[in-house]
Design a protein around this motif. Structure first.
Motif, PDB file in Angstrom:
ATOM      1  N   VAL A   1       0.814  -1.212   0.000  1.00 14.38           N
ATOM      2  CA  VAL A   1       0.000   0.000   0.000  1.00 14.38           C
ATOM      3  C   VAL A   1       0.850   1.266   0.000  1.00 14.38           C
ATOM      4  O   VAL A   1       0.527   2.240  -0.691  1.00 14.38           O
ATOM      5  CB  VAL A   1      -0.964  -0.013   1.207  1.00 14.38           C
ATOM      6  N   ILE A   2       1.923   1.281   0.759  1.00 16.65           N
ATOM      7  CA  ILE A   2       2.745   2.497   0.865  1.00 16.65           C
ATOM      8  C   ILE A   2       3.303   2.888  -0.498  1.00 16.65           C
ATOM      9  O   ILE A   2       3.160   4.041  -0.935  1.00 16.65           O
ATOM     10  CB  ILE A   2       3.891   2.301   1.888  1.00 16.65           C
ATOM     11  N   TRP A   3       3.935   1.946  -1.195  1.00 17.04           N
ATOM     12  CA  TRP A   3       4.490   2.263  -2.511  1.00 17.04           C
ATOM     13  C   TRP A   3       3.381   2.512  -3.523  1.00 17.04           C
ATOM     14  O   TRP A   3       3.538   3.327  -4.442  1.00 17.04           O
ATOM     15  CB  TRP A   3       5.426   1.163  -2.995  1.00 17.04           C
ATOM     16  N   GLY A   4       2.258   1.843  -3.350  1.00  7.45           N
ATOM     17  CA  GLY A   4       1.114   2.115  -4.217  1.00  7.45           C
ATOM     18  C   GLY A   4       0.620   3.534  -4.056  1.00  7.45           C
ATOM     19  O   GLY A   4       0.295   4.208  -5.039  1.00  7.45           O
ATOM     20  N   LEU A   5       0.548   4.012  -2.825  1.00  7.01           N
ATOM     21  CA  LEU A   5       0.127   5.393  -2.580  1.00  7.01           C
ATOM     22  C   LEU A   5       1.147   6.398  -3.117  1.00  7.01           C
ATOM     23  O   LEU A   5       0.768   7.450  -3.637  1.00  7.01           O
ATOM     24  CB  LEU A   5      -0.114   5.622  -1.093  1.00  7.01           C
ATOM     25  N   VAL A   6       2.421   6.059  -2.995  1.00  5.88           N
ATOM     26  CA  VAL A   6       3.462   6.950  -3.536  1.00  5.88           C
ATOM     27  C   VAL A   6       3.302   7.077  -5.048  1.00  5.88           C
ATOM     28  O   VAL A   6       3.350   8.186  -5.603  1.00  5.88           O
ATOM     29  CB  VAL A   6       4.870   6.432  -3.164  1.00  5.88           C
ATOM     30  N   PHE A   7       3.083   5.939  -5.721  1.00  8.68           N
ATOM     31  CA  PHE A   7       2.905   5.994  -7.179  1.00  8.68           C
ATOM     32  C   PHE A   7       1.579   6.654  -7.544  1.00  8.68           C
ATOM     33  O   PHE A   7       1.499   7.361  -8.551  1.00  8.68           O
ATOM     34  CB  PHE A   7       3.006   4.593  -7.781  1.00  8.68           C
ATOM     35  N   THR A   8       0.546   6.468  -6.741  1.00  9.74           N
ATOM     36  CA  THR A   8      -0.726   7.145  -6.989  1.00  9.74           C
ATOM     37  C   THR A   8      -0.545   8.659  -6.922  1.00  9.74           C
ATOM     38  O   THR A   8      -1.060   9.396  -7.770  1.00  9.74           O
ATOM     39  CB  THR A   8      -1.786   6.694  -5.968  1.00  9.74           C
ATOM     40  N   LEU A   9       0.186   9.148  -5.932  1.00  6.71           N
ATOM     41  CA  LEU A   9       0.444  10.585  -5.823  1.00  6.71           C
ATOM     42  C   LEU A   9       1.275  11.092  -7.000  1.00  6.71           C
ATOM     43  O   LEU A   9       1.045  12.199  -7.503  1.00  6.71           O
ATOM     44  CB  LEU A   9       1.135  10.900  -4.501  1.00  6.71           C
ATOM     45  N   ALA A  10       2.222  10.275  -7.455  1.00  8.28           N
ATOM     46  CA  ALA A  10       3.023  10.666  -8.623  1.00  8.28           C
ATOM     47  C   ALA A  10       2.143  10.751  -9.861  1.00  8.28           C
ATOM     48  O   ALA A  10       2.270  11.686 -10.669  1.00  8.28           O
ATOM     49  CB  ALA A  10       4.151   9.676  -8.842  1.00  8.28           C
ATOM     50  N   MET A  11       1.215   9.803 -10.015  1.00  4.17           N
ATOM     51  CA  MET A  11       0.299   9.838 -11.165  1.00  4.17           C
ATOM     52  C   MET A  11      -0.629  11.047 -11.085  1.00  4.17           C
ATOM     53  O   MET A  11      -0.901  11.690 -12.098  1.00  4.17           O
ATOM     54  CB  MET A  11      -0.522   8.554 -11.234  1.00  4.17           C
ATOM     55  N   LEU A  12      -1.126  11.356  -9.902  1.00  7.00           N
ATOM     56  CA  LEU A  12      -1.991  12.520  -9.750  1.00  7.00           C
ATOM     57  C   LEU A  12      -1.238  13.808 -10.057  1.00  7.00           C
ATOM     58  O   LEU A  12      -1.818  14.767 -10.568  1.00  7.00           O
ATOM     59  CB  LEU A  12      -2.582  12.562  -8.344  1.00  7.00           C
ATOM     60  N   SER A  13       0.043  13.838  -9.742  1.00  4.88           N
ATOM     61  CA  SER A  13       0.856  15.000 -10.069  1.00  4.88           C
ATOM     62  C   SER A  13       0.992  15.164 -11.581  1.00  4.88           C
ATOM     63  O   SER A  13       0.943  16.284 -12.105  1.00  4.88           O
ATOM     64  CB  SER A  13       2.235  14.853  -9.433  1.00  4.88           C
ATOM     65  N   VAL A  14       1.138  14.068 -12.283  1.00  4.49           N
ATOM     66  CA  VAL A  14       1.259  14.114 -13.740  1.00  4.49           C
ATOM     67  C   VAL A  14      -0.072  14.492 -14.373  1.00  4.49           C
ATOM     68  O   VAL A  14      -0.121  15.272 -15.324  1.00  4.49           O
ATOM     69  CB  VAL A  14       1.757  12.752 -14.283  1.00  4.49           C
ATOM     70  N   PHE A  15      -1.172  13.959 -13.833  1.00  2.00           N
ATOM     71  CA  PHE A  15      -2.500  14.162 -14.415  1.00  2.00           C
ATOM     72  C   PHE A  15      -3.293  15.250 -13.711  1.00  2.00           C
ATOM     73  O   PHE A  15      -4.512  15.165 -13.616  1.00  2.00           O
ATOM     74  CB  PHE A  15      -3.304  12.859 -14.375  1.00  2.00           C
ATOM     75  N   ARG A  16      -2.650  16.304 -13.268  1.00  2.00           N
ATOM     76  CA  ARG A  16      -3.395  17.318 -12.522  1.00  2.00           C
ATOM     77  C   ARG A  16      -4.440  18.021 -13.381  1.00  2.00           C
ATOM     78  O   ARG A  16      -5.525  18.309 -12.916  1.00  2.00           O
ATOM     79  CB  ARG A  16      -2.453  18.310 -11.866  1.00  2.00           C
ATOM     80  N   TRP A  17      -4.164  18.291 -14.669  1.00  2.00           N
ATOM     81  CA  TRP A  17      -5.165  18.964 -15.512  1.00  2.00           C
ATOM     82  C   TRP A  17      -6.286  18.030 -15.940  1.00  2.00           C
ATOM     83  O   TRP A  17      -7.460  18.422 -15.866  1.00  2.00           O
ATOM     84  CB  TRP A  17      -4.497  19.643 -16.708  1.00  2.00           C
ATOM     85  N   PRO A  18      -6.015  16.814 -16.394  1.00  2.00           N
ATOM     86  CA  PRO A  18      -7.148  15.919 -16.674  1.00  2.00           C
ATOM     87  C   PRO A  18      -7.987  15.645 -15.430  1.00  2.00           C
ATOM     88  O   PRO A  18      -9.213  15.555 -15.511  1.00  2.00           O
ATOM     89  CB  PRO A  18      -6.477  14.637 -17.175  1.00  2.00           C
TER      90      PRO A  18
END
Length: 85
Positions: free
Chosen positions: A51-68
């Motif tokens: 879960v921890i690394w999953g959340l880290v990657f989720t936050l990274a994806m949200l950072s990339v997809f902030r406009w969509p």
């Protein structure tokens, strides 16, 4: 480092490279491709690394997809407000 985290890091690097290239459609086509590629990688990271690394990657994806993500939230709020009327 596990294969799933390596794939996640490669996905982040790919997203940064694609964002740096000029685009006529404001990068929407590339965003759709990154979403299609990032979803399975996200599930893979959650399943293999926890879960921890999953959340880290989720936050990274949200950072990339902030406009969509912003457009999706605006669309969702408009759809909910239409139903309330």
């Amino acid at each position: 480092m596990s294969y799933s985290l390596s794939a996640a890091c490669c996905w982040i690097i790919l997203a940064a490279i694609l964002a740096a290239l000029p685009s006529r459609d404001n990068h929407w086509r590339r965003a759709y491709g990154l979403m299609a590629l990032g979803g399975p990688i996200l599930v893979w990271v959650y399943l293999s690394d926890g879960v921890i690394w999953g959340l880290v990657f989720t936050l990274a994806m949200l950072s990339v997809f902030r406009w969509p993500l912003r457009h999706f939230i605006a669309w969702l709020l408009r759809a909910v407000s239409r139903r309330a009327e």
